[in-house]
Design a protein around this motif. Structure first.
Motif, PDB file in Angstrom:
ATOM      1  N   UNK A 147      -3.134   2.760   8.817  1.00  0.00           N
ATOM      2  CA  UNK A 147      -3.901   2.778   9.856  1.00  0.00           C
ATOM      3  C   UNK A 147      -5.245   2.111   9.952  1.00  0.00           C
ATOM      4  N   UNK A 148      -5.872   2.063   8.725  1.00  0.00           N
ATOM      5  CA  UNK A 148      -7.240   1.525   8.550  1.00  0.00           C
ATOM      6  C   UNK A 148      -7.243  -0.217   8.936  1.00  0.00           C
ATOM      7  N   UNK A 149      -6.127  -0.561   8.104  1.00  0.00           N
ATOM      8  CA  UNK A 149      -6.158  -2.081   8.045  1.00  0.00           C
ATOM      9  C   UNK A 149      -5.413  -2.667   9.300  1.00  0.00           C
ATOM     10  N   UNK A 150      -4.863  -1.831  10.150  1.00  0.00           N
ATOM     11  CA  UNK A 150      -4.717  -2.258  11.551  1.00  0.00           C
ATOM     12  C   UNK A 150      -3.474  -3.207  11.587  1.00  0.00           C
ATOM     13  N   UNK A 151      -4.023  -4.631  11.875  1.00  0.00           N
ATOM     14  CA  UNK A 151      -2.899  -5.593  12.199  1.00  0.00           C
ATOM     15  C   UNK A 151      -2.357  -6.177  10.831  1.00  0.00           C
ATOM     16  N   UNK A 173      -1.464  -4.475  -2.207  1.00  0.00           N
ATOM     17  CA  UNK A 173      -2.444  -3.464  -2.329  1.00  0.00           C
ATOM     18  C   UNK A 173      -2.083  -2.308  -3.307  1.00  0.00           C
ATOM     19  N   UNK A 174      -2.632  -1.684  -3.706  1.00  0.00           N
ATOM     20  CA  UNK A 174      -2.560  -0.430  -4.634  1.00  0.00           C
ATOM     21  C   UNK A 174      -3.238   0.726  -4.442  1.00  0.00           C
ATOM     22  N   UNK A 175      -2.483   2.037  -4.091  1.00  0.00           N
ATOM     23  CA  UNK A 175      -3.030   3.253  -3.585  1.00  0.00           C
ATOM     24  C   UNK A 175      -3.043   4.261  -4.543  1.00  0.00           C
ATOM     25  N   UNK A 176      -2.544   3.828  -5.856  1.00  0.00           N
ATOM     26  CA  UNK A 176      -2.529   5.247  -6.821  1.00  0.00           C
ATOM     27  C   UNK A 176      -3.853   5.377  -7.482  1.00  0.00           C
ATOM     28  N   UNK A 177      -4.779   4.775  -7.301  1.00  0.00           N
ATOM     29  CA  UNK A 177      -6.071   5.105  -8.094  1.00  0.00           C
ATOM     30  C   UNK A 177      -7.192   5.841  -7.353  1.00  0.00           C
ATOM     31  N   UNK A 178      -8.241   5.901  -7.475  1.00  0.00           N
ATOM     32  CA  UNK A 178      -9.227   6.573  -6.975  1.00  0.00           C
ATOM     33  C   UNK A 178      -9.487   6.052  -5.474  1.00  0.00           C
ATOM     34  N   UNK A 192     -13.181  -6.472   1.720  1.00  0.00           N
ATOM     35  CA  UNK A 192     -12.073  -5.593   2.146  1.00  0.00           C
ATOM     36  C   UNK A 192     -11.884  -4.516   1.387  1.00  0.00           C
ATOM     37  N   UNK A 193     -12.141  -4.576  -0.242  1.00  0.00           N
ATOM     38  CA  UNK A 193     -11.929  -3.320  -0.817  1.00  0.00           C
ATOM     39  C   UNK A 193     -13.435  -2.571  -0.626  1.00  0.00           C
ATOM     40  N   UNK A 194     -14.490  -3.073  -0.380  1.00  0.00           N
ATOM     41  CA  UNK A 194     -15.808  -2.227  -0.274  1.00  0.00           C
ATOM     42  C   UNK A 194     -15.497  -1.456   0.953  1.00  0.00           C
ATOM     43  N   UNK A 195     -14.931  -2.083   2.419  1.00  0.00           N
ATOM     44  CA  UNK A 195     -14.422  -1.283   3.344  1.00  0.00           C
ATOM     45  C   UNK A 195     -13.436  -0.202   3.187  1.00  0.00           C
ATOM     46  N   UNK A 196     -12.630  -0.418   2.626  1.00  0.00           N
ATOM     47  CA  UNK A 196     -11.627   0.599   2.085  1.00  0.00           C
ATOM     48  C   UNK A 196     -12.293   1.894   1.393  1.00  0.00           C
ATOM     49  N   UNK A 197     -13.292   1.573   0.316  1.00  0.00           N
ATOM     50  CA  UNK A 197     -13.712   2.581  -0.187  1.00  0.00           C
ATOM     51  C   UNK A 197     -14.773   3.345   0.667  1.00  0.00           C
ATOM     52  N   UNK A 233     -12.780   5.653   3.040  1.00  0.00           N
ATOM     53  CA  UNK A 233     -12.137   6.919   2.589  1.00  0.00           C
ATOM     54  C   UNK A 233     -13.348   7.869   2.280  1.00  0.00           C
ATOM     55  N   UNK A 234     -14.702   7.361   1.746  1.00  0.00           N
ATOM     56  CA  UNK A 234     -15.603   8.373   1.503  1.00  0.00           C
ATOM     57  C   UNK A 234     -16.020   9.144   2.805  1.00  0.00           C
ATOM     58  N   UNK A 235     -15.740   8.358   3.826  1.00  0.00           N
ATOM     59  CA  UNK A 235     -16.607   8.986   5.309  1.00  0.00           C
ATOM     60  C   UNK A 235     -15.534   9.885   5.764  1.00  0.00           C
ATOM     61  N   UNK A 236     -14.339   9.818   5.288  1.00  0.00           N
ATOM     62  CA  UNK A 236     -13.184  11.043   5.922  1.00  0.00           C
ATOM     63  C   UNK A 236     -13.949  12.391   5.601  1.00  0.00           C
TER      64      UNK A 236
END
Length: 326
Positions: free
Chosen positions: A25-29, A67-72, A90-95, A98-101
C-alpha cells in the motif's frame, strides 16, 4: 493483546508476513513480486525508474531491485549504483512511514545487533576521517599501472594462473550478467578444476565467491565461501589511464596501511582495474562502509557481485588483462 495499526495486526512487533500488505500500500504503483521461497523478500521496479532521465546506466534486470521485510524496517536494495540516492530516500520514507503508524513497535535489538550498530556508528566516523585524508593518500601512495605490471611475477597463462588462486573444488560462476536464477544456468557454475580443463575463459564475468554444488543462482544465500574482495574505481578521473593509475594508489594504500593481501590485479579492458584481495585479510564491514569515501565502487564489494574475468577479450577488442600476481 493485539493492536490494530493501519490494517495490520501486531502482537509485540511486526513480522515480515504482516508488513507485506502495508509495504504494498505504501509503495503504491511499485508492484512487488514476492518470492515463492522467501516470504521476507520481493522484487520490484526501482523507484528511480519514475524519474526522467533514467538513472540506471546499464540494462535493468527483473531481479535487480529487491525489498526485504524481515528486519526492523523494510529495506530496498538495487544492483545499480547510479540510483543510490533515490534508494536511500525510499528507505528513509519506509522507516518514517512505519514509525508514524499508531501502535507501531519495532522489533527489539538483540545484543549482537546492538554491538553491530555501535560498530557501524564508529565506522561512519572513520569514513568521515578517511574522506578528509583522501588527497593525502593519492599524493603519497602512487602505484601507476606501469609499475604494477613491472612489480608482477611472470604471467604465462593468465586464466589458469587466476584459477589456481582458488581451491580446485570451489564452484565458480562465470557468464554474462543475466546468466543466473534458472535451472538452465547450471552450466555457468563449475569448479575451478572444471573451468581450468576448458582452458580459456568462456564468458566476460566471473564471481569472487564460491557457491553451493549443483547451483544455478548467483545470489548471496547460495554462497558457501567468500574468497576475494574486488576493489574497483570507475569514477576517480574521466581519463581512463589516469583513473587506472589512481586506482593503483588505493590498492597500494590498502596493502601498506591496512595490511590486506593482494591476490591479483585485472585490467578491465575499459576504464578501470580490479584488485582482488584475499577475504581473510579484510574486515568486510569496514570495506563496505569506508572504501566508498576514497571513490571505490560499492557494487563489487558485495559477495555475489560479478567482476571481469581475466584473459577474456571484450567486444571492443581489448583483453581483460591479468596485470599483476604475487
Amino acid at each position: 493483546m493485539k493492536k490494530r495499526t493501519n490494517k495490520l495486526f501486531y502482537d509485540e512487533s511486526p513480522t515480515g508476513e504482516s508488513v507485506r500488505p502495508w509495504v504494498e500500500s505504501f509503495l503504491g504503483d511499485l508492484f512487488i513480486r514476492w518470492s515463492d521461497t522467501d516470504p521476507n523478500k520481493g522484487y520490484l521496479t526501482c523507484p528511480s525508474e519514475r524519474l526522467t532521465p533514467k538513472l540506471h546506466t546499464e540494462k535493468t534486470g527483473p531481479k535487480d531491485t529487491a525489498i526485504f521485510v524481515g528486519g526492523r524496517y523494510p529495506v530496498i536494495t538495487c544492483f545499480h549504483q547510479s540510483c543510490r540516492c533515490v534508494i536511500d530516500q525510499a528507505n528513509e520514507s519506509l522507516r518514517e512511514g512505519m514509525k508514524a503508524m499508531p501502535g507501531f513497535k519495532p522489533k527489539p535489538l538483540t545484543a549482537e545487533e546492538k554491538a553491530r550498530r555501535i560498530k557501524l556508528q564508529g565506522l561512519d566516523r572513520e569514513k568521515e576521517r578517511l574522506a578528509k585524508h583522501r588527497d593525502w593518500i593519492f599524493q603519497n601512495y602512487k602505484w601507476p599501472v606501469a609499475e604494477i605490471k613491472a612489480d608482477s611475477a611472470v604471467i604465462k597463462d593468465p586464466w589458469l594462473e587466476y584459477l589456481h588462486l582458488w581451491e580446485p573444488s570451489d564452484v565458480i560462476w562465470s557468464g554474462e550478467r543475466f546468466h543466473s536464477s534458472k535451472p538452465k544456468h547450471r552450466e555457468h557454475f563449475k569448479t575451478a578444476r572444471q573451468w581450468a580443463e576448458i582452458g580459456a575463459p568462456q564468458y566476460p564475468l566471473v564471481s569472487s565467491s564460491a557457491f553451493e554444488p549443483d547451483c544455478y543462482e548467483r545470489s548471496k544465500d547460495k554462497i558457501i565461501a567468500r574468497r576475494f574482495l574486488p576493489v574497483e574505481c570507475d569514477e576517480l578521473d574521466a581519463d581512463p589511464a589516469k583513473n587506472k593509475d589512481m586506482s593503483g594508489t588505493i590498492l597500494r594504500w590498502l596493502i601498506e596501511e591496512k595490511k590486506w593481501r593482494l591476490a591479483c590485479v585485472v585490467d578491465s579492458g575499459g576504464k578501470s582495474i580490479h584488485g582482488h584481495f584475499y577475504i581473510d585479510s579484510i574486515d568486510t564491514d569496514w570495506a563496505e562502509k569506508c572504501l566508498p569515501a576514497l571513490g571505490v565502487d560499492p557494487g563489487p564489494l558485495r559477495a555475489a557481485q560479478p567482476v571481469r574475468a581475466p584473459s577474456f577479450i571484450r567486444d571492443n577488442g581489448r583483453e581483460q588483462e591479468l596485470i599483476w600476481k604475487q
